[in-house]
Design an enzyme around this catalytic site. Structure first.
Site, PDB file in Angstrom:
ATOM      1  N   SER A  62       0.849  -1.190   0.000  1.00 54.04           N
ATOM      2  CA  SER A  62       0.000   0.000   0.000  1.00 54.04           C
ATOM      3  C   SER A  62       0.879   1.231   0.000  1.00 54.04           C
ATOM      4  CB  SER A  62      -0.885   0.008   1.254  1.00 54.04           C
ATOM      5  OG  SER A  62      -1.509   1.261   1.447  1.00 54.04           O
ATOM      6  N   TYR A 113      -2.665  -1.558  10.064  1.00 52.45           N
ATOM      7  CA  TYR A 113      -2.674  -1.688   8.606  1.00 52.45           C
ATOM      8  C   TYR A 113      -1.365  -1.150   8.031  1.00 52.45           C
ATOM      9  CZ  TYR A 113      -4.106  -1.221   3.737  1.00 52.45           C
ATOM     10  OH  TYR A 113      -4.176  -1.301   2.376  1.00 52.45           O
TER      11      TYR A 113
END
Length: 254
Positions: free
Chosen positions: A139, A152
Site C-alpha cells: 500500500s 494496517y
C-alpha cells in the site's frame, strides 16, 4: 509477469481490487482462479463471469490455506502466478488497549500471516514452473502512515520488506517477486472509502495497473501515478509534509 498466458490464483478476490484485477487479467488471456471465504459470492462470480474458476479459502485459517492450495495445484497444475490480495483495514485507537488489540491481531493475521502462509503453500510448486510470479500487495501507507490505521500501515510496511527480501532469496530461481502498491482506491475496504473524493476510481486503477504490467513485465514495484506521492516522500525530502498532508486530507485513504 507477462500480461497473458498465465494461470493466476488470487485469494481475496471476491470484490474490490481483487475481483477487478481478476476480470482484467482474464480478459487479457489468462486462466484465473478467484479465492474467497463466502461461497455465495463465489457462486455469483462463476455465474456472472464464465471462465473464471473459484475456490473457497479463508486466508486466516492455516489448514484451510493448505487444503485450498492442494486443490488449486491439482486442478490447475499450470499455475504460475500467485497474487496475495486478501487484506483488511480498520480504524484503531492505540491510547487504550481495548481500542486496538483485537483489531491489531486480526489485521496481522490477515494482512501479514495470510500472505506468508499462502507463499509457503505455493512456493514449492511455483519453483517447478519455467516462469512464475509472486505478486504481493502492499500500500502507499507502507511508506506514509495514516494516523488512524496503525496496524494496517505496519503490516503493509512488513509486506514491502518481505517482498524485497524474497526477491533476494529467489534470485536464481524461476520465481520473480512483484509488489503492487495501491493508493486509496474506491472500494469498500474502509467505510466511506468508495465515495471518498480522494479515492482513485477502481476501473482507472486497474486499467493503469494492467498497462504497467504490459509495458514492464519485470517491474519490481507496480506503482500507479497516484501512489508515488506516498511512496517517495522520504526520497523527495518532504516526508513530514507528506504525512501531514495525508492525515489532514484523507481520513479513509489507503
Amino acid at each position: 509477469m507477462h500480461i497473458s498466458g498465465n494461470t493466476v490464483f488470487i485469494p481475496g478476490a471476491t470484490s474490490g481490487i481483487g475481483l477487478a484485477l481478476a476480470l482484467a487479467l482474464h480478459a487479457k488471456g489468462n486462466e484465473v482462479i478467484v479465492g474467497g471465504r463466502r461461497t455465495d459470492l463465489l457462486a455469483r462470480i462463476s455465474a456472472e463471469h464464465p471462465g473464471i474458476h473459484t475456490i473457497q479459502i479463508d486466508t486466516t485459517d492455516p489448514s484451510g490455506i493448505r487444503r485450498a492450495a492442494k486443490t488449486v495445484i491439482a486442478e490447475h497444475p499450470a499455475l504460475n502466478v500467485l497474487i496475495t490480495m486478501a487484506g483488511i483495514m480498520r480504524v484503531e485507537d492505540w491510547t487504550r488497549p481495548e481500542g486496538f488489540l483485537a483489531s491489531a491481531e486480526a489485521t496481522v493475521t490477515t494482512n501479514l500471516l495470510g500472505p506468508i502462509r499462502l507463499i509457503a503453500a505455493f512456493i514449492e510448486h511455483l519453483q517447478t514452473r519455467p516462469d512464475a510470479t509472486i505478486m504481493t500487495v502492499s500500500s502507499g501507507l507502507a511508506f506514509t502512515p495514516l494516523r488512524v490505521t496503525p496496524s494496517y500501515n505496519a503490516t503493509k510496511a512488513a509486506i514491502h520488506m518481505l517482498s524485497e527480501t524474497l526477491r533476494l532469496q529467489l534470485a536464481g530461481t524461476t520465481v520473480t517477486v512483484s509488489e503492487l502498491e495501491p493508493p486509496s482506491v474506491a472500494t469498500d475496504l474502509m467505510p466511506g472509502q468508495r465515495d471518498s473524493d480522494f479515492a482513485m476510481p477502481l476501473d482507472e486503477f486497474v486499467t493503469e495497473v494492467i498497462g504497467l504490467i504490459e509495458r514492464d513485465p519485470d517491474a519490481r514495484e507496480i506503482q500507479v501515478e497516484r501512489v508515488k506521492f506516498l511512496r517517495y516522500g522520504e526520497a523527495r525530502g518532504d516526508y513530514a509534509e507528506t504525512v501531514a498532508a495525508v492525515n489532514s486530507l484523507d481520513p479513509h485513504g489507503r
